[in-house]
Design an enzyme around this catalytic site. Structure first.
Site, short mmCIF file in Angstrom:
data_model
loop_
_atom_site.label_atom_id
_atom_site.label_comp_id
_atom_site.label_asym_id
_atom_site.label_seq_id
_atom_site.Cartn_x
_atom_site.Cartn_y
_atom_site.Cartn_z
N ASP A 9 0.94 -1.30 -0.05
CA ASP A 9 -0.08 0.06 0.11
C ASP A 9 0.96 1.36 0.05
O ASP A 9 2.24 1.21 -0.20
CB ASP A 9 -0.81 -0.10 1.22
N ASP A 15 -5.96 3.59 -7.27
CA ASP A 15 -6.85 3.92 -6.21
C ASP A 15 -7.19 5.45 -6.05
O ASP A 15 -6.62 6.49 -6.80
CB ASP A 15 -6.15 3.55 -4.85
N GLU A 61 -12.13 8.05 -7.86
CA GLU A 61 -13.58 8.31 -7.96
C GLU A 61 -13.84 9.76 -8.72
O GLU A 61 -14.50 9.74 -9.25
CB GLU A 61 -14.25 8.16 -6.73
N ARG A 88 -10.37 0.76 -8.11
CA ARG A 88 -11.40 0.94 -7.35
C ARG A 88 -12.59 1.65 -8.06
O ARG A 88 -13.72 1.25 -7.54
CB ARG A 88 -11.10 1.91 -6.16
N ASP A 133 -13.08 -0.55 0.61
CA ASP A 133 -12.40 -0.63 2.12
C ASP A 133 -13.78 -1.25 2.82
O ASP A 133 -14.56 -0.43 3.54
CB ASP A 133 -12.44 0.75 2.57
N HIS A 145 -6.36 -8.17 2.57
CA HIS A 145 -5.78 -6.90 2.65
C HIS A 145 -6.48 -6.21 3.95
O HIS A 145 -7.63 -6.12 4.17
CB HIS A 145 -6.15 -6.00 1.36
#
Ligand SMILES: *[C@@H]1O[C@H](CO)[C@@H](O)[C@H](O)[C@H]1NC(C)=O
Ligand SMILES: *[C@@H]1O[C@H](CO)[C@@H](O)[C@H](O)[C@H]1NC(C)=O
Ligand SMILES: *[C@@H]1O[C@H](CO)[C@@H](O)[C@H](O)[C@H]1NC(C)=O
Ligand SMILES: *[C@@H]1O[C@H](CO)[C@@H](O)[C@H](O)[C@H]1NC(C)=O
Length: 955
Positions: free
Chosen positions: A402, A517, A520, A611, A627, A685
């Site tokens: 990450d 990631d 959005e 994502r 998440d 994860h």
């Protein structure tokens, strides 16, 4: 088309154009003459004032009372409906007791209250558009509509074209758009129309006076005709920022409309699905999440199925109500529907993925197990976990990092102290047969000295960043590295930019894939600064606001007025693109750029996990469901999430195994590892600050059953790979709900606690705490326990199966030949092992299956024919193979062992090719035949025969 017909068509078209122009010129006159004006009124709400310029006549009392509860469609979906406002709209107001929750005095929170029977609803035949011309054309029917009186939203589009295009025998497109001016349309490439079909599976019915239409599935020998879409209720509205259409649904069994956390079978008893991609962990049911997929699939009462895709990327609400009916409400673009007639659910998915794209072909190693966490904060800690798993005998193919690896959270950098030897660590992983993936965020840091950070400098130089609401400066916000800017993936040079910065990093660190990631895009900062957005614009304050978080489109993202490159909003005007339109495509476009950057810099099959997604994402990458949390409910809801992803053509999908937020427990993690071993994308994860949850860290029980479940996965990988190939080439989903295989069995329509790999493997996990049994449904068929071969002939029943903590129930359908490979701890090793076949005989002793094999990582092996495809079939007392394609030859392609489930009795003799073969064993408690040491070269055709009587010559 003959010249005669062509001339007729040209004349007709000229007539239409002339008609449009004439009507357009006189439209202002028309408009005001049909308007029923009282005094203009200003209506106050706590957020803003609404000016009412058009007042519709009040419908007759009788017309209102005759509308049944079931047939009420909301005429006032936005904040604070009142009787007065409702009647201005020409709608009926009845404060119905049928509503679960009465509407109280204005309460800001009420605007996003659960939808329910509306107080304000349309009377029957509410005026909207009427047909002024209909023309049959080569591709279908084209209709011209005119609006006689204004709607209650600003900027009605007066003239609309409705094109019914017959694209294939099972695909109908209905595009409704402004006849005069160009509007924003989703800039993605879809499968083009074919030659218009002679006898499509559908027909249409068009009503002229108050325009509405029906799409009808034609009757066939077995089924009556079914109305798939019927827009006769509700009201079609097409204004600049409010587009609405309702349609009756032929059944309550509707699926899709992602991305939300919900059961697979959606609730038609008033539910709302908002689509506006956002960084929000899945916690409330039905709330909008990271992606948008305006697609649904319906199981009709006959067991046939169809799908509907609305190609629109603006923020929208989709309402399901118990009529049953669906209402689409979007705030931009056009209404562009694709109706897919199946008729099986698998065919609907094939047709949908043919339209929006088939899923990418993953590298073989990516089918292995992935270990990740936020908090592997040094290279040595990262390697420790790899070695801990290895020592525990747990298979692993991919190690992840990450944001820990990055220097101050900046993309394409690594921390000089904690990750100074990252290149060496990756080299070591490779030498141990593993692969490496790191996170890459969408936002690019601005904090550095000029000339030291190519990811920023090059973005400025190429001018490819998203601009503020006035098109002046790159829009700034705040993500992990503090102040950031965002690449505009819709810019024509963005992919080159990204390829360049990805390659620079790849020159240093030989990573194998990208985890993209915060796309959005997520903005953790407050972007309410006036220099950023044009707050007075109606784009920031649309007259109708879908139920987005915090009552504003720009919450935790860029502002709606932010400028992007792609987009043209008006005929003849080359206006910039707007985030308002392109927001939901940000993740898709980043995935596309990342896929291309990986392809170019590595020259191997790309692997991208994103994502944020939109329709068509599957061609560029996979998805993890975001998440989630370490709860039993999250474990449970991961199944509908992965099944939905596969329905949208995103085959490579999984949830964070053992949960991302909060500490997991050994029992939860044990069950989750068992289930996660059967996600298409199998990755564990978790978050910084939580306990370690890799399967070697939670005690011997978790380790042992994780090992066991993952070794089964690894053994089955040749079958899983074949499923991915089917998905890539034919659009078949990799994982499927039971009803995909048993569409005639209505009990399966609501099952989302079990699922299947392809048609063969039924997975029935334990999803609750302290549970050692599972109540599993077995559709009418013959099933074998994968572990023992024990046979179960179900008539379509639930069985209570024992499920001790260390076991996940797995069953195989009769009739398959499933290629397997002896597992090792990485696929690098297991690919060198000999193959096995698992044969599950049905009642006629038939079965069939395929093996798809290639080098597992070269680009486009299917198109370049660098693969081998072998078919297997059993017939009576033999199994034989046929090599359909021999494009990949590998000395390791050896068949060593075969297991046959459902062998009624012990064979007297077994012959491999033409030789008698002694090394076989029959388990008469479960009727299983094991044939060992076969040593068959798979890329040559072979036959294995068994006989129940001894005969000299079997050939
Ligand atoms: C609508 O008008 C078209 C063209 O005039 C005609 O062909 C069609 O039958 C009409 N539809 C109905 C339902 O009356
Ligand atoms: C890494 O994380 C562990 C566990 O939280 C902590 O004990 C250790 O101090 C951290 N190391 C560094 C270098 O930050
Ligand atoms: C973050 O950025 C802001 C403005 O861009 C700056 O004022 C602030 O000092 C930065 N914070 C840190 C910790 O660098
Ligand atoms: C928005 O409108 C307000 C009030 O009319 C005005 O004061 C302000 O300058 C406007 N802001 C922008 C960015 O145009």
């Amino acid at each position: 088309m003959t010249a005669m017909k062509l001339t007729v068509r040209v004349v007709l078209m000229m007539f239409v154009i002339l008609g449009v122009v004439t009507l357009y010129v006189s439209y202002t006159a028309y408009y005001s003459s049909t308007l029923k004006v009282k005094q203009p009124v200003t209506y106050r709400t706590p957020f803003r004032d609404i000016k009412i310029t058009a007042v519709h006549p009040k419908p007759p009392e009788k017309a209102c009372h005759s509308v049944e509860t079931q047939l009420k469609f909301d005429c006032h979906p936005e904040n604070f409906p009142t009787k007065e406002m409702c009647e201005y709209r020409g709608c009926c107001w009845i404060a119905t007791p049928a509503r679960k929750k009465p509407i109280s005095s204005p309460d800001p929170l009420d605007s996003q209250a659960p939808v329910d029977v509306p107080y304000c609803f349309y009377p029957g035949n509410y005026s909207a558009y009427r047909v002024i011309n209909t023309e049959k054309v080569f591709t279908g029917t084209e209709v011209l509509l005119k609006r006689d009186s204004p709607s209650y939203y600003p900027k009605d589009i007066q003239y609309l074209n409705v094109n019914f295009n017959y694209e294939t025998p099972t695909r109908l497109r209905i595009k409704i758009y402004d006849s005069v001016a160009n509007r924003y349309e989703v800039p993605i490439v879809l499968d083009p129309a074919r030659q218009p079909p002679h006898d499509p599976a559908y027909r249409i019915h068009i009503q002229n006076d108050t325009f509405h239409f029906k799409v009808i599935r034609k009757a066939d020998g077995k089924h009556n005709e079914t109305v798939l879409m019927d827009t006769s209720l509700g009201a079609m509205i097409f204004s600049d920022q409010f587009l609405q259409i309702s349609s009756l649904l032929p059944s309550h069994n509707i699926y899709g409309l992602g991305q939300h956390r919900s059961h697979l079978n959606l609730n038609t008893s008033w539910s709302r699905f908002t689509m506006w991609n956002r960084d929000h962990f899945p916690i409330e049911e039905d709330a909008n999440l990271y992606g948008s997929h305006p697609f649904y699939l319906v199981m009709e009462d006959s067991g046939l199925s169809h799908g509907v895709f609305l190609l629109n990327s603006n923020a929208m609400d989709v309402i399901l109500q118990p009529t049953p009916a669906i209402t689409w409400r979007t705030i931009g673009g056009v209404l562009d529907f694709y109706i897919l007639l199946g008729p099986t659910p698998i065919e609907v998915v094939q047709q949908y993925t043919q339209l929006v794209s088939r899923s990418f072909m993953p590298p073989y190693w990516s089918l292995g197990y992935h270990q990740c966490r936020w908090g592997y904060n040094t290279t040595s800690r990262t390697l420790d976990v790899v070695h801990r798993l290895r020592k525990a005998g747990i298979p692993q193919d991919v190690q992840w990092n990450d944001m820990d690896y990055a220097n101050n959270y900046m993309d394409f950098t690594y921390d000089p102290e904690k990750f100074g030897d990252l290149p060496a660590m990756v080299t070591q992983l490779h030498s141990e047969g593993l692969h490496y993936i790191m996170i890459v965020d969408a936002a690019i840091s601005t904090a550095h000295t000029k000339g030291s950070y190519p990811a920023y400098d090059l973005a400025i130089e190429k001018d490819i960043l998203v601009k503020d609401g006035f098109g002046k400066q790159p829009i700034k916000g705040k993500v992990w590295p503090n102040e950031t800017v965002w690449p505009d993936w819709s810019h024509p040079d963005a992919t080159d930019y990204w390829t360049h910065v990805v390659s620079l990093f790849y020159d240093k660190v030989k990573f194998d894939g990208m985890w993209i990631d915060m796309n959005e895009p997520s903005n953790l900062g407050n972007n309410d600064s006036v220099t950023l957005c044009d707050f007075n614009s109606t784009l920031e304050n649309p007259p109708y606001l879908p139920a987005v978080a915090n009552y504003t489109l720009r919450f935790m993202t860029l502002c709606a007025t932010a400028h992007q490159s792609l987009g043209r909003r008006d005929k003849g005007l080359d206006l910039p693109g707007l985030h308002y339109d392109l927001h939901n495509l940000y993740g898709l476009m980043m995935a596309q750029a990342s896929y291309k950057a990986l392809e170019r810099s590595r020259e191997l099959r790309p692997f991208v996990i994103s994502r944020s997604t939109y329709a068509g994402h599957g061609q560029y990458g996979g998805h993890w469901t975001g998440d989630n949390s370490a709860t039993w409910h999250d474990l449970r809801m991961s199944i509908p999430a992965i099944l939905n992803g596969n329905m949208y053509g995103i085959s490579m999908i999984g949830a964070d195994i053992c949960g991302f937020h909060s500490d997991t427990t050994p029992e939860l993690c044990q069950r989750w590892m068992q289930l996660g071993a059967f996600y298409p994308f199998s990755r564990n994860h978790n978050e910084q600050g939580t306990i370690d949850q890799d399967p070697a860290s939670l005690g011997p029980g978790v380790a042992a059953s994780s090992r066991r479940a993952l070794l089964i996965r690894y053994k089955l990988l040749p079958y899983l790979y074949w499923l991915f190939y089917r998905s890539h080439v034919y659009g078949d989903p990799v994982v499927r709900p039971l009803f995909f295989k048993y569409p005639q069995d209505q009990i399966t329509y609501r099952i989302d606690s079990q699922f299947m790999w392809g048609d063969a493997l039924l997975i029935s996990p334990v999803l609750t705490q302290d549970t050692t049994h599972v109540n599993a449904y077995f559709p009418r068929d013959t099933w074998y326990c994968l572990y023992s071969g024990k046979r179960r002939d179900s008539l379509g029943e639930y069985y209570n199966l024992a499920a001790p903590l260390d076991i996940i129930n797995l069953h195989v359908r009769a009739g398959h030949v499933i290629p397997q490979q002896e597992p090792s701890l990485t696929t690098t090793e297991s690919r060198k092992n000999p193959f096995k076949l698992l044969v599950t005989l049905d009642e006629f002793s038939h079965s069939s299956g395929e093996l798809y094999w290639d080098d597992g990582e070269s680009l486009n092996t299917h198109d370049r024919k660098l693969y081998t495809l072998i078919r297997f079939k059993t017939l009576k007392n033999k199994i034989y193979s046929r090599v359909d394609m021999l494009g990949y030859k590998d000395d390791l392609l050896k068949l060593e062992q075969m297991t046959v489930f459902g062998m009624a009795q012990k064979p007297k003799q077994v012959k491999v090719k033409s030789n008698l073969h002694d090394d076989f064993y029959y388990d008469d408690s479960h009727n299983v035949l094991y044939v060992n040491k076969m040593n068959i070269t798979l890329y040559e055709a072979f036959v294995v025969t068994w006989t129940f009587t001894e005969i000299k010559d079997l050939s």
